[in-house]
Scaffold this motif. Sequence first.
Motif: not given
Length: 188
Positions: A156-182
């Motif tokens: 979320l871009d809080l000021a604009a109240r829209t979402y900014r594009v993040g990452d695209v994960h294929a098959g395996v998600v390794e994300a740092a936000a909102p908390f580290p998760v695989k």
Amino acid sequence: MTAESVPPAWMHQQITAELYDSLSEEQAQGIEIVDGMVVMVPSASLQHNRLAKKVAVALEAAGAPEWFADLDFDVRLHDVPLTVRRPDIVVYRASAVGAAPMRPEHILLVGEVVSPGSETTDRVFKPEQYAGAGIPFYWRIEQSAAGVPLVHTYLLDLAARTYRVGDVHAGVVEAAAPFPVKIDLTRP
């Protein structure tokens, strides 16, 4: 046509928060409310539910004990006009267990698994509504042409109240936000 197959009158009028709160769990199941109007939500496929469950279980394990994750329950985005969505995946504050209705300020992340017939809703309308309500993260899960699940992440871009594009994960998600998760979505 039997009397049981005729939708009740309340399904054809604008619904208020008070009327919605008076509905039984059975009446509220399978519907969402958008700008006060009832929108029927078809039952999800087994594959859809398995994918949502895998993601929710992994997110809860990664976010606990502060954050819980569950599937398919009401989130009250607005009271007037009433807008109630049932995201496939909801990550919410553990301290909000029992909150009724569940509100955006309790929620960290919502996720939708795109199914045939929900493409535009899950790609356009729901993210716009979730961002407008201030929910920090949105994940959209889709099957690729190769059959490998793709997870599109948004912040979320809080000021604009829209979402900014993040990452695209294929098959395996390794994300740092909102908390580290695989999450390995390639395994049955």
